[in-house]
Design a protein around this motif. Structure first.
Motif, PDB file in Angstrom:
ATOM      1  N   GLN A  34     -23.657  -5.049 -24.180  1.00  0.00           N
ATOM      2  CA  GLN A  34     -23.221  -6.238 -24.931  1.00  0.00           C
ATOM      3  C   GLN A  34     -22.281  -5.796 -26.045  1.00  0.00           C
ATOM      4  O   GLN A  34     -22.654  -5.776 -27.220  1.00  0.00           O
ATOM      5  N   ILE A  35     -21.039  -5.465 -25.690  1.00  0.00           N
ATOM      6  CA  ILE A  35     -20.160  -4.896 -26.706  1.00  0.00           C
ATOM      7  C   ILE A  35     -19.862  -5.894 -27.829  1.00  0.00           C
ATOM      8  O   ILE A  35     -19.821  -5.518 -29.005  1.00  0.00           O
ATOM      9  N   LEU A  36     -19.683  -7.175 -27.475  1.00  0.00           N
ATOM     10  CA  LEU A  36     -19.367  -8.166 -28.518  1.00  0.00           C
ATOM     11  C   LEU A  36     -20.499  -8.282 -29.521  1.00  0.00           C
ATOM     12  O   LEU A  36     -20.281  -8.298 -30.733  1.00  0.00           O
ATOM     13  N   GLY A  37     -21.718  -8.356 -29.005  1.00  0.00           N
ATOM     14  CA  GLY A  37     -22.888  -8.466 -29.880  1.00  0.00           C
ATOM     15  C   GLY A  37     -23.049  -7.236 -30.749  1.00  0.00           C
ATOM     16  O   GLY A  37     -23.361  -7.337 -31.943  1.00  0.00           O
TER      17      GLY A  37
ATOM     18  N   LYS B  95     -20.455  -5.031 -37.723  1.00  0.00           N
ATOM     19  CA  LYS B  95     -19.670  -5.669 -38.796  1.00  0.00           C
ATOM     20  C   LYS B  95     -20.597  -6.248 -39.851  1.00  0.00           C
ATOM     21  O   LYS B  95     -20.357  -6.095 -41.041  1.00  0.00           O
ATOM     22  N   SER B  96     -21.682  -6.892 -39.385  1.00  0.00           N
ATOM     23  CA  SER B  96     -22.589  -7.514 -40.361  1.00  0.00           C
ATOM     24  C   SER B  96     -23.332  -6.461 -41.174  1.00  0.00           C
ATOM     25  O   SER B  96     -23.777  -6.732 -42.282  1.00  0.00           O
ATOM     26  N   LEU B  97     -23.448  -5.252 -40.627  1.00  0.00           N
ATOM     27  CA  LEU B  97     -24.081  -4.165 -41.389  1.00  0.00           C
ATOM     28  C   LEU B  97     -23.079  -3.460 -42.311  1.00  0.00           C
ATOM     29  O   LEU B  97     -23.437  -2.527 -43.026  1.00  0.00           O
TER      30      LEU B  97
ATOM     31  N   ASP C  74     -11.025  -1.661 -33.848  1.00  0.00           N
ATOM     32  CA  ASP C  74     -10.611  -2.756 -32.977  1.00  0.00           C
ATOM     33  C   ASP C  74     -11.356  -4.026 -33.376  1.00  0.00           C
ATOM     34  O   ASP C  74     -12.574  -4.026 -33.449  1.00  0.00           O
ATOM     35  N   GLU C  75     -10.592  -5.083 -33.623  1.00  0.00           N
ATOM     36  CA  GLU C  75     -11.231  -6.359 -33.986  1.00  0.00           C
ATOM     37  C   GLU C  75     -11.855  -7.023 -32.768  1.00  0.00           C
ATOM     38  O   GLU C  75     -12.800  -7.776 -32.882  1.00  0.00           O
ATOM     39  N   ARG C  76     -11.286  -6.771 -31.601  1.00  0.00           N
ATOM     40  CA  ARG C  76     -11.927  -7.249 -30.360  1.00  0.00           C
ATOM     41  C   ARG C  76     -11.885  -6.122 -29.335  1.00  0.00           C
ATOM     42  O   ARG C  76     -11.066  -5.208 -29.449  1.00  0.00           O
ATOM     43  N   PRO C  77     -12.794  -6.188 -28.353  1.00  0.00           N
ATOM     44  CA  PRO C  77     -12.834  -5.133 -27.350  1.00  0.00           C
ATOM     45  C   PRO C  77     -11.505  -5.080 -26.592  1.00  0.00           C
ATOM     46  O   PRO C  77     -10.865  -6.120 -26.415  1.00  0.00           O
ATOM     47  N   ARG C  78     -11.099  -3.893 -26.199  1.00  0.00           N
ATOM     48  CA  ARG C  78      -9.931  -3.808 -25.320  1.00  0.00           C
ATOM     49  C   ARG C  78     -10.330  -3.074 -24.055  1.00  0.00           C
ATOM     50  O   ARG C  78     -11.396  -2.478 -23.990  1.00  0.00           O
ATOM     51  N   ILE C  79      -9.463  -3.166 -23.061  1.00  0.00           N
ATOM     52  CA  ILE C  79      -9.765  -2.531 -21.786  1.00  0.00           C
ATOM     53  C   ILE C  79      -9.304  -1.081 -21.866  1.00  0.00           C
ATOM     54  O   ILE C  79      -8.131  -0.792 -22.086  1.00  0.00           O
ATOM     55  N   GLY C  80     -10.271  -0.191 -21.718  1.00  0.00           N
ATOM     56  CA  GLY C  80      -9.965   1.236 -21.782  1.00  0.00           C
ATOM     57  C   GLY C  80      -9.967   1.850 -20.393  1.00  0.00           C
ATOM     58  O   GLY C  80      -9.809   1.135 -19.387  1.00  0.00           O
TER      59      GLY C  80
ATOM     60  N   ARG D 261     -11.069   3.356 -16.888  1.00  0.00           N
ATOM     61  CA  ARG D 261     -11.990   2.898 -15.852  1.00  0.00           C
ATOM     62  C   ARG D 261     -12.223   1.384 -15.889  1.00  0.00           C
ATOM     63  O   ARG D 261     -13.169   0.877 -15.310  1.00  0.00           O
ATOM     64  N   GLY D 262     -11.363   0.659 -16.639  1.00  0.00           N
ATOM     65  CA  GLY D 262     -11.504  -0.792 -16.721  1.00  0.00           C
ATOM     66  C   GLY D 262     -12.642  -1.243 -17.612  1.00  0.00           C
ATOM     67  O   GLY D 262     -12.969  -2.423 -17.671  1.00  0.00           O
ATOM     68  N   HIS D 263     -13.256  -0.304 -18.337  1.00  0.00           N
ATOM     69  CA  HIS D 263     -14.381  -0.651 -19.205  1.00  0.00           C
ATOM     70  C   HIS D 263     -13.878  -1.302 -20.491  1.00  0.00           C
ATOM     71  O   HIS D 263     -12.790  -0.986 -20.969  1.00  0.00           O
ATOM     72  N   LYS D 264     -14.715  -2.167 -21.074  1.00  0.00           N
ATOM     73  CA  LYS D 264     -14.406  -2.716 -22.398  1.00  0.00           C
ATOM     74  C   LYS D 264     -14.784  -1.668 -23.436  1.00  0.00           C
ATOM     75  O   LYS D 264     -15.900  -1.125 -23.393  1.00  0.00           O
ATOM     76  N   VAL D 265     -13.880  -1.400 -24.369  1.00  0.00           N
ATOM     77  CA  VAL D 265     -14.149  -0.386 -25.383  1.00  0.00           C
ATOM     78  C   VAL D 265     -13.750  -0.885 -26.765  1.00  0.00           C
ATOM     79  O   VAL D 265     -12.959  -1.819 -26.902  1.00  0.00           O
ATOM     80  N   CYS D 266     -14.292  -0.227 -27.774  1.00  0.00           N
ATOM     81  CA  CYS D 266     -13.970  -0.528 -29.159  1.00  0.00           C
ATOM     82  C   CYS D 266     -14.277   0.729 -29.959  1.00  0.00           C
ATOM     83  O   CYS D 266     -15.229   1.447 -29.650  1.00  0.00           O
ATOM     84  N   PHE D 267     -13.461   1.020 -30.961  1.00  0.00           N
ATOM     85  CA  PHE D 267     -13.702   2.196 -31.803  1.00  0.00           C
ATOM     86  C   PHE D 267     -14.159   1.772 -33.190  1.00  0.00           C
ATOM     87  O   PHE D 267     -13.660   0.791 -33.744  1.00  0.00           O
ATOM     88  N   LEU D 268     -15.109   2.515 -33.729  1.00  0.00           N
ATOM     89  CA  LEU D 268     -15.528   2.304 -35.108  1.00  0.00           C
ATOM     90  C   LEU D 268     -14.583   3.085 -36.007  1.00  0.00           C
ATOM     91  O   LEU D 268     -14.104   4.164 -35.629  1.00  0.00           O
ATOM     92  N   ASN D 269     -14.348   2.549 -37.187  1.00  0.00           N
ATOM     93  CA  ASN D 269     -13.508   3.266 -38.140  1.00  0.00           C
ATOM     94  C   ASN D 269     -14.294   4.463 -38.688  1.00  0.00           C
ATOM     95  O   ASN D 269     -15.381   4.287 -39.225  1.00  0.00           O
ATOM     96  N   PRO D 270     -13.747   5.680 -38.560  1.00  0.00           N
ATOM     97  CA  PRO D 270     -14.491   6.873 -39.009  1.00  0.00           C
ATOM     98  C   PRO D 270     -14.815   6.862 -40.501  1.00  0.00           C
ATOM     99  O   PRO D 270     -15.703   7.586 -40.937  1.00  0.00           O
ATOM    100  N   LYS D 271     -14.137   5.991 -41.264  1.00  0.00           N
ATOM    101  CA  LYS D 271     -14.467   5.885 -42.704  1.00  0.00           C
ATOM    102  C   LYS D 271     -15.914   5.443 -42.900  1.00  0.00           C
ATOM    103  O   LYS D 271     -16.505   5.714 -43.940  1.00  0.00           O
TER     104      LYS D 271
END
Ligand code: ZN
Length: 132
Positions: free
Chosen positions: A83-86, A92-94, A100-106, A108-118
């Motif tokens: 559940q990448i969106l959840g 974000k709430s933590l 990435d503000e929304r998931p993108r297609i990385g 293998r066609g998977h949905k991906v998102c990166f956290l800011n290393p900060k």
């Protein structure tokens, strides 16, 4: 969460994959180019998880800049979620910033998102929701 893969920035997929095959018996599972990220990636199966070898296809690629600054080596850790969106909303709430503000297609066609290393005590972390 399951460690889905470890991303490794390499100068050459060919040479790096030859090392992993010869030394550790790991084979290339899939390989593709991601023009939007200016990288070529190869996934090597390592038991339950993968190594993702990342080779820049342009000097402007984030992988090229990473290698220029730090040299080749471990680039990111990717964790699997169904559940990448959840999970993104939860992070974000933590108060953990996302790249990435929304998931993108990385790869293998998977949905991906990166956290800011900060916000991650400095490791670059990717979330992956596998493509069915
Ligand atoms: Zn990755």
């Amino acid at each position: 969460m399951k460690l889905e893969h470890v991303g490794i920035a390499v100068a050459s997929i060919k040479e790096s994959a030859a090392f992993y095959r010869k030394a550790l018996g790991l084979e290339i599972f899939s390989e593709e180019e991601l023009p939007s990220q200016k990288v070529r990636v190869a996934f090597l199966k390592a038991g339950d998880t993968f190594l993702e070898l990342l080779e820049a296809t342009s000097p402007e690629s984030v992988v090229a800049r990473f290698i220029e600054k730090r040299g080749p080596g471990i680039h990111h850790l990717a964790f699997e979620t169904s559940q990448i969106l959840g999970k993104m909303e939860e992070l974000k709430s933590l108060g953990f910033p996302l790249i990435d503000e929304r998931p993108r297609i990385g790869a293998r066609g998977h949905k991906v998102c990166f956290l800011n290393p900060k916000g991650t005590q400095s490791a670059l972390i990717e979330l992956v929701e596998p493509h069915e």
